[in-house]
Design an enzyme around this catalytic site. Structure first.
Site, PDB file in Angstrom:
ATOM      1  N   HIS A 192       0.867  -1.248  -0.099  1.00 13.86           N
ATOM      2  CA  HIS A 192      -0.105   0.103   0.116  1.00 13.86           C
ATOM      3  C   HIS A 192       0.716   1.418  -0.104  1.00 13.86           C
ATOM      4  CE1 HIS A 192      -3.250  -2.895   0.981  1.00 13.86           C
ATOM      5  NE2 HIS A 192      -3.900  -2.149   0.411  1.00 13.86           N
TER       6      HIS A 192
ATOM      7  N   GLU B 277     -10.556 -11.338  -4.167  1.00 18.90           N
ATOM      8  CA  GLU B 277      -9.090 -11.209  -3.775  1.00 18.90           C
ATOM      9  C   GLU B 277      -8.749 -12.309  -2.764  1.00 18.90           C
ATOM     10  OE1 GLU B 277      -8.583  -7.378  -1.772  1.00 18.90           O
ATOM     11  OE2 GLU B 277     -10.252  -7.676  -0.772  1.00 18.90           O
TER      12      GLU B 277
ATOM     13  N   ASP C 121      -4.068  -8.877  -3.611  1.00 20.74           N
ATOM     14  CA  ASP C 121      -4.142  -9.891  -2.472  1.00 20.74           C
ATOM     15  C   ASP C 121      -4.340 -11.270  -3.156  1.00 20.74           C
ATOM     16  OD1 ASP C 121      -3.916  -8.523  -0.122  1.00 20.74           O
ATOM     17  OD2 ASP C 121      -5.757  -7.351  -0.313  1.00 20.74           O
TER      18      ASP C 121
ATOM     19  N   CYS D 102      -9.592  -4.255 -10.042  1.00 20.28           N
ATOM     20  CA  CYS D 102      -8.925  -3.138  -9.567  1.00 20.28           C
ATOM     21  C   CYS D 102      -7.450  -3.319  -9.302  1.00 20.28           C
ATOM     22  CB  CYS D 102      -9.879  -2.630  -8.655  1.00 20.28           C
ATOM     23  SG  CYS D 102     -10.172  -3.499  -7.404  1.00 20.28           S
TER      24      CYS D 102
HETATM   25  C1  PEP Z   1      -6.494  -5.895  -4.368  1.00 15.84           C
HETATM   26  O1  PEP Z   1      -6.122  -6.438  -3.242  1.00 15.84           O
HETATM   27  O2  PEP Z   1      -6.046  -6.121  -5.494  1.00 15.84           O
HETATM   28  C2  PEP Z   1      -7.028  -4.405  -4.191  1.00 15.84           C
HETATM   29  C3  PEP Z   1      -7.160  -3.747  -5.051  1.00 15.84           C
HETATM   30  O3  PEP Z   1      -7.170  -4.068  -2.809  1.00 15.84           O
HETATM   31  P1  PEP Z   1      -5.648  -3.588  -1.630  1.00 15.84           P
HETATM   32  O4  PEP Z   1      -4.658  -3.072  -2.737  1.00 15.84           O
HETATM   33  O5  PEP Z   1      -6.490  -2.273  -1.183  1.00 15.84           O
HETATM   34  O6  PEP Z   1      -5.575  -4.593  -0.906  1.00 15.84           O
HETATM   35 MG    MG Z   2      -6.893  -6.325  -1.253  1.00 20.70          MG
END
Ligand code: PEP
Ligand code: MG
Length: 590
Positions: A197, A440, A464, A511
């Site tokens: 993140h 995910e 994830d 996403c």
């Molecule tokens: C993901 O896991 O791909 C996602 C978009 O969520 P995050 O990156 O916030 O875990």
């Molecule tokens: Mg995620």
């Protein structure tokens, strides 16, 4: 800007592209080495005075931080520093340190560290969550006091000055947000992978970042000249004049290219053979909305609402704050859909600070939908705001980390209960939102046909999904070479989810960061994905890929890629197809 030292090039992982030339500020030092140094009886008084001076200095610094935090960030954060300053008033702690120096004839650092560990041990064995949290404050204060004793400068985020490149062992997402909003121009850090993140935040804020720079904190001192090349994953300490002018030129070209990209915003997002693709934006911070609009996003495919909490921590955002943020997102993007993900705190995202959880393995713990359902009083505030904000708007509510059907049903039951209460209160709200889930967790991907009966849409979260399927920590630079979006297991799961969505009339988007990486666009389109959500700044590049693709041809090439047995074979198969295509298609699937 060059020093007398020779240039030193370090190779790491390019986690946020772009180049920067600036001066180093070392934010954290991994190991604060504390040595046991015996002292002479005659030196004991001087050592006690050194301790008292350092304590006073630390108190002064904490109070100054508290004051600044209060002015800039409100009472919530200021309270943390106040609590820490109070610990330094605690006679039972300081008396024991002093006694340690006198009785054992040892240096102040050793005595501070020893007493702190004894106290921490006691805090950790206590039942009370509050006292265990005091343990964190004590840990911070101890580090601060040790830094002062060792003469290591303590940096105030608000005092960093200009042209700063942060060099650190580690950087949490919340630190990246706070620093990124100051004049920080790049990050060079030892830990973390490209889909962590912190890396995502750096890309959001358009700040170059290189991770995996083992030992960099030991090689730089404050104000050293540094070049960060986030595109190539390279850091140059003490650059030569020639390197400096080369990177300054690159920086200028980069700014010019960014300006030109905005012009692509109004171009239609349609493939060469006429297939329309919805290209949406992922945003974490409201300031990214402007970029999402400038680059022509067809709505928001992911708003990570947990950043609202991260920004307010340790206080929780109020229902009105949630509401105001959601309305801004919905109104700015109208009439396009806005997918607001309910808070996905957990893992490294403030679960402990906000939700008072403290887990051995938080990435597999109480995060996402699990945490929201376990804290109904907090979740209710967010849901009420969402239901109110959705009136007359194109709101899609998305649940993170779903691993089983029961979680969706539990959510629906809870949402009904919240709406019932709102009805009784006579509030205006909407039941017309679409409900969807992130795919995910591998278990959710494998029962996508079952879950499709329960929801209106899926969004594939590859960040994830890859982490959990391949057992590769997305934050760990040592295993990032195993983090393979083209692994056949991942491609099979994506294909299965897309098929289930199509067969059940469920909308589907992606996403995860894979959607925003132009090396994978051809494959994703060929697999049937028609809606992608990427960081606003990736929109122009992805749109360019889409506009130069022939989707019918891609479908055939993709079928072949999906029969391959390893990510290297998939990559070769994809590369050989791309090499035969128009030069505008980006080669090298990597
Ligand atoms: C993901 O896991 O791909 C996602 C978009 O969520 P995050 O990156 O916030 O875990
Ligand atoms: Mg995620």
């Amino acid at each position: 800007m060059t020093g007398t030292s020779a240039p030193h090039i370090l190779e790491g992982l390019g986690a946020s592209p772009g180049v920067a030339v600036g001066r180093a500020v070392c934010l954290s030092i991994h190991h604060l080495e504390v040595y046991r140094i015996p002292i002479q009886p005659d030196d004991v008084e001087a050592e006690v005075v050194r301790l008292k001076d350092a304590t006073q200095q630390t108190r002064k610094e904490l109070n100054a931080t508290r004051q600044r935090a209060h002015e800039q960030l409100g009472d919530g954060l200021a309270g943390i520093f106040e609590a820490q300053a109070l610990l330094l008033e605690d006679a039972s702690f300081l008396d024991r340190v002093e006694r340690g120096i006198r009785d054992e004839k040892i240096n102040a650092e050793w005595a501070v560290n020893k007493v702190s560990e004894e106290f921490l041990h006691r805090f950790e064995s206590l039942e009370s969550e509050h006292l265990r949290e005091r343990g964190d404050d004590l840990r911070d204060v101890t580090r601060h006091l040790l830094r002062v004793l060792q003469g290591i400068a303590h940096h105030e985020i608000s005092e960093l000055g200009s042209n700063v490149i942060i060099v650190a062992h580690d950087l949490t997402p919340s630190e990246a947000v706070r620093l990124g909003r100051q004049q920080v121009i790049a990050f060079a850090i030892e830990t973390g992978g490209p889909t962590s993140h912190t890396s995502i935040i750096a890309r959001d804020l358009n700040i170059p970042l290189v991770t995996g720079l083992d030992g960099v904190t030991g090689l730089v001192t404050d104000d050293d000249p540094v070049v960060v090349d986030g595109t190539e994953g390279r850091v140059i300490l003490h650059p030569s004049q020639a390197q400096l002018s080369d990177y300054r030129d690159r920086r200028k070209r980069q700014t010019e290219e960014e300006r030109k990209l905005v012009e692509t915003g109004p171009l239609p997002c349609v493939s060469r053979d006429g297939v329309a693709i919805e290209l949406m934006a992922n945003i974490d911070l409201p300031e990214e909305l402007e970029d999402a609009s400038r680059y022509g996003a067809a709505g928001l495919g992911l708003y990570r609402s947990e950043f609202l909490y991260i920004e307010r921590a340790p206080e929780l955002p109020s229902e009105d704050e949630h509401f105001a943020t959601y309305r801004t997102l919905l109104d700015t993007m109208s009439p396009h859909p806005v997918l607001i993900r309910t808070f996905d705190l957990g893992g490294r995202k403030l679960a402990r600070e906000v939700m008072a959880t403290d887990e051995e393995n938080p990435v597999l713990g109480l995060r996402g939908i699990r945490l929201t359902l376990a804290r109904p009083h907090i979740f209710k505030i967010q849901l009420r705001a969402l239901f109110r904000a959705g009136v007359g708007r194109n709101l899609w509510i998305m649940l993170p980390m779903v691993s089983a059907r029961d979680e969706i049903r539990a959510f629906r039951a809870f949402a009904d209960q919240v709406m019932e209460e709102m009805e009784e209160e006579g509030l205006e709200f909407s039941r017309e939102f679409k409900l969807g889930i992130m795919i995910e967790v591998p278990s959710a991907a494998m029962i996508a046909d079952v879950l499709a009966q329960e929801v209106d849409f899926f969004s594939i979260g590859t960040n994830d999904l890859i982490q959990y399927s391949l057992a590769v920590d997305r934050n760990n630079e040592h295993v990032s070479y195993l983090y393979r979006p083209l692994h056949p297991a991942i491609l099979r799961m994506i294909r299965f989810v897309l098929d289930c969505a199509r067969d059940n009339g469920v909308e589907v988007s992606m996403c995860g960061e894979m959607a925003g990486d132009q090396r994978y666009t051809a494959l994703l389109l060929g697999m049937g994905l028609r809606r992608l959500s990427v960081s606003p700044r990736s929109i122009p590049d992805i749109k360019k890929q889409i506009r130069s693709s022939d989707i019918r041809e891609l479908e055939e090439a993709t079928e072949r890629c999906l029969t391959m047995g390893s990510s290297a074979e998939v990559e070769r198969c994809l590369d050989s197809y791309l090499a035969r295509q128009a030069p505008s298609m980006k080669g090298k699937a990597g």
